[in-house]
Scaffold this active site. Structure first.
Site, mmCIF file in Angstrom:
data_model
loop_
_atom_site.group_PDB
_atom_site.id
_atom_site.type_symbol
_atom_site.label_atom_id
_atom_site.label_comp_id
_atom_site.label_asym_id
_atom_site.label_seq_id
_atom_site.Cartn_x
_atom_site.Cartn_y
_atom_site.Cartn_z
ATOM 1 N N CYS A 63 0.875 -1.204 0.028
ATOM 2 C CA CYS A 63 0.002 -0.026 0.175
ATOM 3 C C CYS A 63 0.901 1.214 0.147
ATOM 4 O O CYS A 63 1.761 1.144 -0.529
ATOM 5 C CB CYS A 63 -1.025 0.002 1.247
ATOM 6 S SG CYS A 63 -0.109 0.244 2.856
ATOM 7 N N ARG A 64 0.421 2.221 0.625
ATOM 8 C CA ARG A 64 1.246 3.558 0.566
ATOM 9 C C ARG A 64 2.589 3.426 1.500
ATOM 10 O O ARG A 64 3.694 3.752 1.022
ATOM 11 C CB ARG A 64 0.454 4.817 0.767
ATOM 12 C CG ARG A 64 1.085 5.984 0.798
ATOM 13 C CD ARG A 64 0.146 7.153 0.899
ATOM 14 N NE ARG A 64 0.873 8.700 1.376
ATOM 15 C CZ ARG A 64 0.801 8.898 2.679
ATOM 16 N NH1 ARG A 64 0.202 8.320 3.419
ATOM 17 N NH2 ARG A 64 1.337 10.069 2.784
#
Length: 112
Positions: A63-64
């Site tokens: 994810c980020r």
């Protein structure tokens, strides 16, 4: 303080060439920039699409920064996907490491 089970992690430099990279970010984040060979399945779609995730090789979830992907790794492992690993630092670390990225929105690849 109670801590849940340990989530396995991998660094950007330790991802093997045959790993399946599963990007669980939202559509706008994916469009802005992602690993070229990654597969996009937003986090909230994982339960309905779990059968699309391979069981026969390592699955690196990204994810980020690593929070959402850690939750996905925990869920997948609880559902028998033992070869799932969280990418330490997420796409921010991927970008900082100079790894290739591509975008879907016509702009320069970037991490939102």
């Amino acid at each position: 303080m109670f801590r849940g089970p340990s989530i396995p992690t991998v660094t950007v430099g330790d991802i093997t060439d045959d790993a399946y990279i599963l990007d669980v970010r939202e559509a706008d984040e994916w469009a802005a920039g992602h690993a070229p060979d990654a597969v996009h399945v937003p986090m909230m779609q994982i339960p309905a699409r779990i059968d699309e995730i391979p069981e026969d090789r390592d699955v690196v979830v990204v994810c980020r920064v690593g929070g959402r992907s850690a939750q996905v790794v925990a869920f997948l492992q609880q559902n028998g996907r033992e070869r799932t690993i969280n990418l330490d630092g997420g796409m921010q670390m991927w970008e900082a490491s100079g790894r290739p990225m591509t975008s879907e929105d016509g702009g320069a690849p970037r991490v939102l």
